[in-house]
Design an enzyme around this catalytic site. Sequence first.
Site: not given
Ligand SMILES: [Zn+2]
Length: 374
Positions: A103, A129, A131, A141, A154, A235
């Site tokens: 992910h 991590h 996004h 995000e 994040h 999220t």
């Molecule tokens: Zn995140």
Amino acid sequence: MQLELFITLLLVHSQVLGDSSSEEDLSKEHEDDHEKSSSHSDHWGYQDQTSWLSTFTACNGKSQSPIDIVTREVTYDPRLPAIKLDGYDLSDGPELTLQNNGHTLQLQLPNTMRIIQGFDEIYFAAQLHFHWGNTEVPGSEHTIDNIHFPAEIHVVHYNSKYSSVKEAASKPDGLAVLGAFIGIGLHENDNYEKILSVIKDVSSEASDTKIPSFNVRHLLPNSLDRFYRYTGSLTTPPCFQSVNWTVFNDTITVSRKQLAALEETLKAGHNESLSKNFRAPQQLNGRQVLASFPALQTRYGVSSETDSFSTTRVNGSQGALSRGDILAIAFGVLFVLTLLLFFLYAYQQRQKHSKSNLEARQNVIYKPANKEDV
Ligand SMILES: [Zn+2]
């Protein structure tokens, strides 16, 4: 049939208890998860985010993340304590584990890294991590006034009153996530290169590698003074509403090439590109977004910092039409319309009147002719 139901329940159960490690939290357990992770990440994806709602009930909650931060609507709160980090400099420490969990790209962090000021409790780091989108789509995000940034980092922390990030993940005061936007700059970012230079080593799902430790503080913006704060959720499934969010106003930049490495290197599942791993902004549902800085006061040229909470909201209305303005405009338009209608009516009446006069005159002229005929 019953067996199928049993297996389904078992899968859902393992997601709720274990799969949350895949993204926002639960780092320690994740290292033992490899045999599970290749299959468990198939349970949800970013393509069909509405399907999260039926499998993970918390995703239907009223305090979900991410959100669009509407700068005109945020409330300046000068009493928000500054964020103070401790132990972020891991230079000369043990190597760190970087992984592709299907992910995201995730770096495990030791709980010697802490937020020591900013909240009522001390929060321990667990993992960080990212996004991102792809070359066409920016993939942060959170959004600012509906604008996405190219990517977002994040850093996930858990409340020190809980024994693990896993235990904290479902508690209302369980997690504190520091978020920062990543933009594109002219120069290569040496600090991000410590991660991105080895991203090829974790291109396939559930792979990991070790990287030399470094000062993690340098992955965040230089100044942490200006930030937005709101209460929200993970999220990713299981979307627990346990996150005290801090989204920094200042951004980080990486080079275009570095961003491309993030967007294009990782694979998930059956060799599919791992990109656009961001959740759509969620409804605010009456939640308040606080700001540690009077952004709009600067924007609107109001320098007073003495007023507290509602100052920004009040100043924010300077940029928009007030209810009184709208009413005044409406009445003005109505008045002009009435005048136009009146003139139109008067004109029609006049035309009608002159026409009937003409007819009358014609009648008068015509009568003598009739007489002659007779
Ligand atoms: Zn995140």
